[in-house]
Design a protein around this motif. Structure first.
Motif, PDB file in Angstrom:
ATOM      1  N   ALA A   1       0.742  -1.142   0.280  1.00 33.57           N
ATOM      2  CA  ALA A   1       0.040  -0.082   0.099  1.00 33.57           C
ATOM      3  C   ALA A   1       0.842   1.214  -0.048  1.00 33.57           C
ATOM      4  CB  ALA A   1      -1.039   0.031   1.456  1.00 33.57           C
ATOM      5  N   LEU A   2       0.250   2.197  -0.665  1.00 39.38           N
ATOM      6  CA  LEU A   2       0.879   3.551  -0.550  1.00 39.38           C
ATOM      7  C   LEU A   2      -0.292   4.594  -0.722  1.00 39.38           C
ATOM      8  CD1 LEU A   2       3.297   5.446  -0.554  1.00 39.38           C
ATOM      9  CD2 LEU A   2       3.280   5.248  -3.030  1.00 39.38           C
ATOM     10  N   LYS A   3      -0.635   5.285   0.356  1.00 37.42           N
ATOM     11  CA  LYS A   3      -1.749   5.981   0.265  1.00 37.42           C
ATOM     12  C   LYS A   3      -1.353   7.329   1.449  1.00 37.42           C
ATOM     13  CE  LYS A   3      -3.828   3.716   4.106  1.00 37.42           C
ATOM     14  NZ  LYS A   3      -4.732   4.689   4.864  1.00 37.42           N
ATOM     15  N   TYR A   4      -2.403   8.158   1.346  1.00 34.02           N
ATOM     16  CA  TYR A   4      -2.395   9.277   2.210  1.00 34.02           C
ATOM     17  C   TYR A   4      -2.708   8.659   3.625  1.00 34.02           C
ATOM     18  CZ  TYR A   4      -1.967  12.765  -1.348  1.00 34.02           C
ATOM     19  OH  TYR A   4      -1.499  13.493  -2.354  1.00 34.02           O
ATOM     20  N   ALA A   5      -2.181   9.244   4.578  1.00 33.64           N
ATOM     21  CA  ALA A   5      -2.488   8.779   6.081  1.00 33.64           C
ATOM     22  C   ALA A   5      -3.833   9.065   6.139  1.00 33.64           C
ATOM     23  CB  ALA A   5      -1.747   9.707   7.096  1.00 33.64           C
ATOM     24  N   GLN A   6      -4.929   8.456   7.222  1.00 29.83           N
ATOM     25  CA  GLN A   6      -6.069   8.680   7.493  1.00 29.83           C
ATOM     26  C   GLN A   6      -6.527  10.260   7.991  1.00 29.83           C
ATOM     27  OE1 GLN A   6      -7.187   5.726  10.135  1.00 29.83           O
ATOM     28  NE2 GLN A   6      -7.168   4.080   8.868  1.00 29.83           N
ATOM     29  N   ASN A   7      -5.425  10.811   8.658  1.00 29.48           N
ATOM     30  CA  ASN A   7      -5.608  12.179   8.992  1.00 29.48           C
ATOM     31  C   ASN A   7      -5.050  13.124   8.168  1.00 29.48           C
ATOM     32  OD1 ASN A   7      -2.789  11.980   9.357  1.00 29.48           O
ATOM     33  ND2 ASN A   7      -2.665  12.149  11.553  1.00 29.48           N
ATOM     34  N   ARG A   8      -4.647  12.673   6.908  1.00 27.71           N
ATOM     35  CA  ARG A   8      -4.119  13.596   5.916  1.00 27.71           C
ATOM     36  C   ARG A   8      -2.614  14.065   6.097  1.00 27.71           C
ATOM     37  NH1 ARG A   8      -6.227  11.220   1.967  1.00 27.71           N
ATOM     38  NH2 ARG A   8      -8.497  11.662   1.308  1.00 27.71           N
ATOM     39  N   GLU A   9      -2.049  13.699   7.112  1.00 21.82           N
ATOM     40  CA  GLU A   9      -0.750  14.187   7.805  1.00 21.82           C
ATOM     41  C   GLU A   9       0.373  13.161   7.237  1.00 21.82           C
ATOM     42  OE1 GLU A   9      -0.953  15.530  11.651  1.00 21.82           O
ATOM     43  OE2 GLU A   9      -2.568  16.762  11.317  1.00 21.82           O
ATOM     44  N   GLY A  10       0.684  13.352   6.086  1.00 20.10           N
ATOM     45  CA  GLY A  10       1.676  12.463   5.515  1.00 20.10           C
ATOM     46  C   GLY A  10       1.192  11.257   4.662  1.00 20.10           C
ATOM     47  N   GLN A  11       2.078  10.287   4.272  1.00 19.24           N
ATOM     48  CA  GLN A  11       1.651   9.114   3.584  1.00 19.24           C
ATOM     49  C   GLN A  11       1.984   8.001   4.199  1.00 19.24           C
ATOM     50  OE1 GLN A  11       3.966   9.886  -0.045  1.00 19.24           O
ATOM     51  NE2 GLN A  11       2.174  10.897  -0.728  1.00 19.24           N
TER      52      GLN A  11
ATOM     53  N   GLY B   1      11.705  12.725   3.072  1.00 22.06           N
ATOM     54  CA  GLY B   1      10.764  13.021   4.357  1.00 22.06           C
ATOM     55  C   GLY B   1      11.416  12.200   5.641  1.00 22.06           C
ATOM     56  N   THR B   2      10.733  12.413   6.730  1.00 24.66           N
ATOM     57  CA  THR B   2      10.885  11.543   7.845  1.00 24.66           C
ATOM     58  C   THR B   2      10.118  10.399   8.021  1.00 24.66           C
ATOM     59  OG1 THR B   2      11.444  13.732   9.117  1.00 24.66           O
ATOM     60  CG2 THR B   2      11.105  11.592  10.614  1.00 24.66           C
ATOM     61  N   VAL B   3      10.575   9.179   8.647  1.00 22.63           N
ATOM     62  CA  VAL B   3      10.042   7.791   8.335  1.00 22.63           C
ATOM     63  C   VAL B   3       9.576   7.716   9.598  1.00 22.63           C
ATOM     64  CG1 VAL B   3      10.080   5.617   7.659  1.00 22.63           C
ATOM     65  CG2 VAL B   3      11.077   7.371   6.298  1.00 22.63           C
ATOM     66  N   TYR B   4       8.442   7.216  10.183  1.00 25.59           N
ATOM     67  CA  TYR B   4       8.065   6.605  11.501  1.00 25.59           C
ATOM     68  C   TYR B   4       7.596   5.402  11.098  1.00 25.59           C
ATOM     69  CZ  TYR B   4       7.812  11.617  13.028  1.00 25.59           C
ATOM     70  OH  TYR B   4       8.225  12.801  13.101  1.00 25.59           O
ATOM     71  N   GLN B   5       7.772   4.112  11.986  1.00 25.31           N
ATOM     72  CA  GLN B   5       6.986   3.008  12.143  1.00 25.31           C
ATOM     73  C   GLN B   5       5.737   3.160  12.744  1.00 25.31           C
ATOM     74  OE1 GLN B   5       9.257  -0.499  12.930  1.00 25.31           O
ATOM     75  NE2 GLN B   5       7.448  -1.765  12.203  1.00 25.31           N
ATOM     76  N   THR B   6       4.647   2.857  12.241  1.00 21.95           N
ATOM     77  CA  THR B   6       3.524   2.798  12.884  1.00 21.95           C
ATOM     78  C   THR B   6       2.624   1.579  12.883  1.00 21.95           C
ATOM     79  OG1 THR B   6       1.197   4.193  12.980  1.00 21.95           O
ATOM     80  CG2 THR B   6       2.100   3.810  10.808  1.00 21.95           C
ATOM     81  N   ASP B   7       1.166   1.536  13.327  1.00 28.21           N
ATOM     82  CA  ASP B   7       0.417   0.348  13.130  1.00 28.21           C
ATOM     83  C   ASP B   7      -0.336   0.476  12.088  1.00 28.21           C
ATOM     84  OD1 ASP B   7      -1.360   1.853  14.168  1.00 28.21           O
ATOM     85  OD2 ASP B   7      -1.337   1.069  16.218  1.00 28.21           O
ATOM     86  N   MET B   8      -1.114  -0.792  11.893  1.00 26.45           N
ATOM     87  CA  MET B   8      -2.031  -0.629  10.929  1.00 26.45           C
ATOM     88  C   MET B   8      -3.218   0.401  11.026  1.00 26.45           C
ATOM     89  SD  MET B   8      -1.247  -3.062   8.521  1.00 26.45           S
ATOM     90  CE  MET B   8      -2.396  -3.954   7.579  1.00 26.45           C
ATOM     91  N   ALA B   9      -3.600   0.462  12.083  1.00 25.65           N
ATOM     92  CA  ALA B   9      -4.660   1.638  12.473  1.00 25.65           C
ATOM     93  C   ALA B   9      -3.915   2.987  12.522  1.00 25.65           C
ATOM     94  CB  ALA B   9      -5.195   1.487  13.979  1.00 25.65           C
ATOM     95  N   GLU B  10      -2.516   3.213  12.097  1.00 25.75           N
ATOM     96  CA  GLU B  10      -2.079   4.395  12.063  1.00 25.75           C
ATOM     97  C   GLU B  10      -2.078   5.308  13.319  1.00 25.75           C
ATOM     98  OE1 GLU B  10      -3.313   6.421   8.505  1.00 25.75           O
ATOM     99  OE2 GLU B  10      -3.429   4.475   7.171  1.00 25.75           O
ATOM    100  N   LYS B  11      -2.174   4.607  14.540  1.00 23.76           N
ATOM    101  CA  LYS B  11      -2.081   5.209  15.959  1.00 23.76           C
ATOM    102  C   LYS B  11      -1.000   5.633  16.478  1.00 23.76           C
ATOM    103  CE  LYS B  11      -6.596   5.426  15.518  1.00 23.76           C
ATOM    104  NZ  LYS B  11      -7.466   6.686  15.205  1.00 23.76           N
ATOM    105  N   ASN B  12       0.021   4.648  16.385  1.00 23.23           N
ATOM    106  CA  ASN B  12       1.064   4.576  17.248  1.00 23.23           C
ATOM    107  C   ASN B  12       2.348   4.609  16.375  1.00 23.23           C
ATOM    108  OD1 ASN B  12      -0.286   4.167  19.934  1.00 23.23           O
ATOM    109  ND2 ASN B  12      -0.435   1.992  19.277  1.00 23.23           N
TER     110      ASN B  12
ATOM    111  N   LYS C   1       4.886   5.516   8.349  1.00 21.42           N
ATOM    112  CA  LYS C   1       4.342   6.828   7.895  1.00 21.42           C
ATOM    113  C   LYS C   1       5.603   7.961   7.561  1.00 21.42           C
ATOM    114  CE  LYS C   1       1.310  10.323   9.999  1.00 21.42           C
ATOM    115  NZ  LYS C   1       0.836  10.766  10.980  1.00 21.42           N
ATOM    116  N   ILE C   2       5.306   8.522   6.411  1.00 26.45           N
ATOM    117  CA  ILE C   2       6.120   9.543   5.777  1.00 26.45           C
ATOM    118  C   ILE C   2       5.748  10.770   6.155  1.00 26.45           C
ATOM    119  CG2 ILE C   2       7.609   9.918   3.958  1.00 26.45           C
ATOM    120  CD1 ILE C   2       7.045   6.938   2.867  1.00 26.45           C
ATOM    121  N   VAL C   3       6.413  11.950   6.638  1.00 25.61           N
ATOM    122  CA  VAL C   3       6.165  13.231   6.938  1.00 25.61           C
ATOM    123  C   VAL C   3       7.219  14.081   6.375  1.00 25.61           C
ATOM    124  CG1 VAL C   3       4.268  12.845   8.486  1.00 25.61           C
ATOM    125  CG2 VAL C   3       6.498  13.144   9.274  1.00 25.61           C
TER     126      VAL C   3
END
Length: 75
Positions: free
Chosen positions: A10-20, A40-51, A73-75
């Motif tokens: 998957a490659l998509k916009y984040a649910q909150n639209r702040e990053g991909q 950009g800056t890379v974060y590891q997150t969970d499937m729900a994009e919460k943590n 998550k890429i911001v």
């Protein structure tokens, strides 16, 4: 994205639209090293994009266990 047996699932916009969101899947039966190079800056997150956990900036390398999905998550 570099890594043997690593597929972009998957490659998509984040649910909150702040990053991909980038999801990677290890299709092999062995742990694989993946290298992610993005603008950009890379974060590891969970499937729900919460943590999110900061991984850093270019390039970011990680090991993905067999048949696992990692979400970034890429911001």
């Amino acid at each position: 994205v570099e890594g043997e047996g690593i597929t972009v699932s998957a490659l998509k916009y984040a649910q909150n639209r702040e990053g991909q969101i980038l999801r990677l899947y290890n299709t092999t039966n062995q742990p694989q090293c993946v290298k992610v190079t993005v603008n950009g800056t890379v974060y590891q997150t969970d499937m729900a994009e919460k943590n999110s956990v900061l991984l850093g900036e270019n390039p970011v390398s990680q090991s993905i266990e067999p048949k696992q999905i990692h979400t970034y998550k890429i911001v």
